[in-house]
Design an enzyme around this catalytic site. Sequence first.
Site, mmCIF file in Angstrom:
data_model
loop_
_atom_site.group_PDB
_atom_site.id
_atom_site.type_symbol
_atom_site.label_atom_id
_atom_site.label_comp_id
_atom_site.label_asym_id
_atom_site.label_seq_id
_atom_site.Cartn_x
_atom_site.Cartn_y
_atom_site.Cartn_z
ATOM 1 N N GLY A 137 1.198 -1.148 -14.304
ATOM 2 C CA GLY A 137 1.623 0.131 -14.697
ATOM 3 C C GLY A 137 1.414 1.301 -13.892
ATOM 4 O O GLY A 137 0.220 2.810 -14.417
ATOM 5 N N ALA A 138 1.672 1.954 -12.091
ATOM 6 C CA ALA A 138 1.422 2.857 -11.847
ATOM 7 C C ALA A 138 2.003 3.807 -11.262
ATOM 8 O O ALA A 138 1.288 4.091 -10.197
ATOM 9 C CB ALA A 138 0.105 2.103 -10.037
ATOM 10 N N SER A 139 2.528 3.552 -12.596
ATOM 11 C CA SER A 139 3.525 5.418 -11.557
ATOM 12 C C SER A 139 3.499 6.497 -12.617
ATOM 13 O O SER A 139 3.232 7.951 -11.783
ATOM 14 C CB SER A 139 4.544 4.526 -12.805
ATOM 15 O OG SER A 139 5.015 4.626 -14.078
ATOM 16 N N ASP A 159 9.175 -5.834 -15.959
ATOM 17 C CA ASP A 159 8.919 -6.299 -17.060
ATOM 18 C C ASP A 159 7.488 -6.827 -17.379
ATOM 19 O O ASP A 159 7.751 -8.668 -17.739
ATOM 20 C CB ASP A 159 10.123 -6.475 -17.614
ATOM 21 C CG ASP A 159 9.721 -6.739 -19.902
ATOM 22 O OD1 ASP A 159 8.777 -6.079 -20.283
ATOM 23 O OD2 ASP A 159 11.131 -6.753 -20.376
ATOM 24 N N ASN A 212 -3.620 -2.550 -15.887
ATOM 25 C CA ASN A 212 -3.588 -1.520 -16.455
ATOM 26 C C ASN A 212 -2.573 -1.797 -18.184
ATOM 27 O O ASN A 212 -2.393 -0.691 -18.555
ATOM 28 C CB ASN A 212 -3.521 -0.533 -15.734
ATOM 29 C CG ASN A 212 -3.466 0.775 -16.189
ATOM 30 O OD1 ASN A 212 -4.150 1.025 -16.870
ATOM 31 N ND2 ASN A 212 -1.992 0.830 -15.832
ATOM 32 N N SER A 234 -9.470 -1.682 -24.182
ATOM 33 C CA SER A 234 -9.689 -0.445 -25.613
ATOM 34 C C SER A 234 -10.525 -0.485 -26.571
ATOM 35 O O SER A 234 -11.105 -1.480 -26.757
ATOM 36 C CB SER A 234 -8.296 -0.079 -26.011
ATOM 37 O OG SER A 234 -8.475 0.884 -26.989
ATOM 38 N N TYR A 276 -1.988 -3.903 -31.328
ATOM 39 C CA TYR A 276 -2.497 -3.185 -29.922
ATOM 40 C C TYR A 276 -4.526 -3.590 -30.266
ATOM 41 O O TYR A 276 -4.674 -3.906 -29.048
ATOM 42 C CB TYR A 276 -2.218 -1.494 -30.764
ATOM 43 C CG TYR A 276 -3.350 -1.020 -28.732
ATOM 44 C CD1 TYR A 276 -2.567 -1.272 -27.834
ATOM 45 C CD2 TYR A 276 -3.860 -0.306 -29.073
ATOM 46 C CE1 TYR A 276 -2.958 -0.357 -26.988
ATOM 47 C CE2 TYR A 276 -4.551 0.248 -28.008
ATOM 48 C CZ TYR A 276 -4.643 -0.112 -26.742
ATOM 49 O OH TYR A 276 -4.437 0.769 -25.840
ATOM 50 N N LYS A 301 -5.494 -6.316 -27.469
ATOM 51 C CA LYS A 301 -6.760 -5.893 -26.453
ATOM 52 C C LYS A 301 -8.052 -6.540 -27.247
ATOM 53 O O LYS A 301 -8.836 -7.151 -26.161
ATOM 54 C CB LYS A 301 -7.022 -4.275 -27.203
ATOM 55 C CG LYS A 301 -6.070 -2.985 -26.098
ATOM 56 C CD LYS A 301 -5.539 -3.554 -24.732
ATOM 57 C CE LYS A 301 -4.857 -2.112 -24.030
ATOM 58 N NZ LYS A 301 -4.725 -2.620 -22.900
#
Length: 247
Positions: A13-15, A64, A91, A143, A156, A160
């Site tokens: 998720g580094a974009s 994905d 991440n 989180s 969510y 986590k």
Amino acid sequence: MISLEGKAALVTGASKGIGKEIAITLARQGADVIIHYNKNPDMADETAQIVRGFGRKAYLVSGDMSNVDNIDKMFKYIFKHVKKIDILVNNAGTVNMNFVRFMNEYEWNSVIDTNLKGAFFCSKFASKSMMKNQSGCIINISSISSNKGGVKQANYSASKAGLEGLTRSMAKELGPFGIRINCVAPGPVKTDMNQMEITEEQRVAKLIPLKRIAEPRDVANVVLFLCSPFSSYITGQTITVDGGLTI
């Protein structure tokens, strides 16, 4: 000064957002970075250009995180072209908000599969390389919702909380191989996933002892510390980065 020279780091998720800042921070300290993205190749390429600007190698991989076959193919590509992974930052994450009484199976699975299952299988594949080298570092981005919970966030918060439990289990299992696994649990952070109106941001900031919402670099700096020799005796822990919100 922290040096990651000779290290190869995979950041999922580094974009954009926190992941992008983590990738840039690790590259600034000398690491080559494997930049994972799912739907934003142009934004991922922008991250790669910044990484290369520090004289580091940048590799782009897509997949994905809710699909184990995608993850498997991604790691086969990585081990063919990069050979090793010294640092893994799990991440990548998603949200799909709804009240418990209305939440359907897709909304539940989409979050659990991406946030928890994806992190597990990335860790499984990466740890094989780390075990061969008898060293490695895995950092899971959790989180404060893992403990606080949240309205319309049952999926969510559960993902986590599960991630933190996974961190502790992996730390016990992989510690004998020289692999450390830790969690970073941010509070509110200024990212696309957590956009707020100015008035809402001001309201939340008043609740935080440090009186501001976190920037992605606040999280990235803690990740950097956990990748470094300065944290060589820390494993299985969750470090909260919330400006004191949960005190």
